[in-house]
Design a protein around this motif. Structure first.
Motif, PDB file in Angstrom:
ATOM      1  N   ALA A   1      -3.834  12.099  -6.690  1.00 52.51           N
ATOM      2  CA  ALA A   1      -5.244  12.508  -6.712  1.00 52.51           C
ATOM      3  C   ALA A   1      -5.371  13.988  -7.033  1.00 52.51           C
ATOM      4  CB  ALA A   1      -5.902  12.183  -5.375  1.00 52.51           C
TER       5      ALA A   1
ATOM      6  N   ASN B   1     -11.821  15.984  -2.961  1.00 51.31           N
ATOM      7  CA  ASN B   1     -11.116  14.866  -3.607  1.00 51.31           C
ATOM      8  C   ASN B   1     -12.042  13.896  -4.340  1.00 51.31           C
ATOM      9  OD1 ASN B   1      -8.511  15.661  -3.050  1.00 51.31           O
ATOM     10  ND2 ASN B   1      -8.385  14.493  -1.142  1.00 51.31           N
TER      11      ASN B   1
ATOM     12  N   VAL C   1       0.854  -1.181   0.000  1.00 47.54           N
ATOM     13  CA  VAL C   1       0.000   0.000   0.000  1.00 47.54           C
ATOM     14  C   VAL C   1       0.892   1.233   0.000  1.00 47.54           C
ATOM     15  CG1 VAL C   1      -1.754   1.271   1.267  1.00 47.54           C
ATOM     16  CG2 VAL C   1      -1.811  -1.231   1.216  1.00 47.54           C
ATOM     17  N   GLU C   2       0.625   2.118  -0.953  1.00 48.64           N
ATOM     18  CA  GLU C   2       1.383   3.364  -1.030  1.00 48.64           C
ATOM     19  C   GLU C   2       0.406   4.523  -0.980  1.00 48.64           C
ATOM     20  OE1 GLU C   2       3.862   3.489  -4.461  1.00 48.64           O
ATOM     21  OE2 GLU C   2       4.787   1.550  -4.033  1.00 48.64           O
ATOM     22  N   SER C   3       0.709   5.480  -0.183  1.00 50.77           N
ATOM     23  CA  SER C   3      -0.128   6.675  -0.094  1.00 50.77           C
ATOM     24  C   SER C   3       0.554   7.791  -0.856  1.00 50.77           C
ATOM     25  CB  SER C   3      -0.316   7.067   1.377  1.00 50.77           C
ATOM     26  OG  SER C   3      -1.073   8.252   1.440  1.00 50.77           O
ATOM     27  N   GLN C   4      -0.069   8.213  -1.945  1.00 53.35           N
ATOM     28  CA  GLN C   4       0.478   9.282  -2.773  1.00 53.35           C
ATOM     29  C   GLN C   4      -0.632  10.288  -3.053  1.00 53.35           C
ATOM     30  OE1 GLN C   4       2.220   7.459  -6.226  1.00 53.35           O
ATOM     31  NE2 GLN C   4       3.852   6.489  -5.061  1.00 53.35           N
ATOM     32  N   PRO C   5      -0.896  11.199  -2.120  1.00 50.94           N
ATOM     33  CA  PRO C   5      -1.995  12.153  -2.297  1.00 50.94           C
ATOM     34  C   PRO C   5      -1.781  13.108  -3.472  1.00 50.94           C
ATOM     35  CG  PRO C   5      -0.733  12.642  -0.313  1.00 50.94           C
ATOM     36  CD  PRO C   5      -0.204  11.364  -0.862  1.00 50.94           C
ATOM     37  N   ASP C   6      -0.547  13.279  -3.914  1.00 50.71           N
ATOM     38  CA  ASP C   6      -0.286  14.171  -5.043  1.00 50.71           C
ATOM     39  C   ASP C   6      -0.920  13.654  -6.330  1.00 50.71           C
ATOM     40  OD1 ASP C   6       1.162  15.739  -3.336  1.00 50.71           O
ATOM     41  OD2 ASP C   6       3.117  14.926  -3.958  1.00 50.71           O
TER      42      ASP C   6
END
Length: 96
Positions: A74, A87, A67-72
């Motif tokens: 979105a 979002n 799992v990778e969180s990459q809010p950029d």
């Protein structure tokens, strides 16, 4: 295998089609040619030829499920949307 009138009548009934009397003989001949052509394939010796694809021999490529969180990502996608809020894409209502 030969296509006779009884078999042709059964096929036309199953297919839901009607053939005129003058079309019956021509259709029997055409179907007999097709069946004879397909039966020729059975005479081929294909034992020395390997199958081009066998699902039992293949394996799916595996990768780690991380799992990778990459809010950029979105933010970059949503900046191109005509309407967005919190979002999420805002789309027109289609069901009332």
């Amino acid at each position: 295998m030969t296509i006779d009138t009884m078999l042709l009548n059964k096929l036309t009934k199953l297919g839901g089609i009607t053939l005129e009397n003058q079309e019956l003989e021509m259709t029997k001949n055409h179907l007999s040619e097709i069946v004879n052509f397909v039966e020729n394939i059975n005479t081929l010796d294909l034992d020395a030829i390997p199958a081009s694809f066998n699902p039992l021999d293949s394996a799916l490529p595996m990768r780690q499920d991380i799992v990778e969180s990459q809010p950029d990502i979105a933010k970059n996608i949503l900046k191109h949307a005509p309407h967005q809020e919190d979002n999420f894409f805002i789309v027109p209502k289609i069901i009332e």
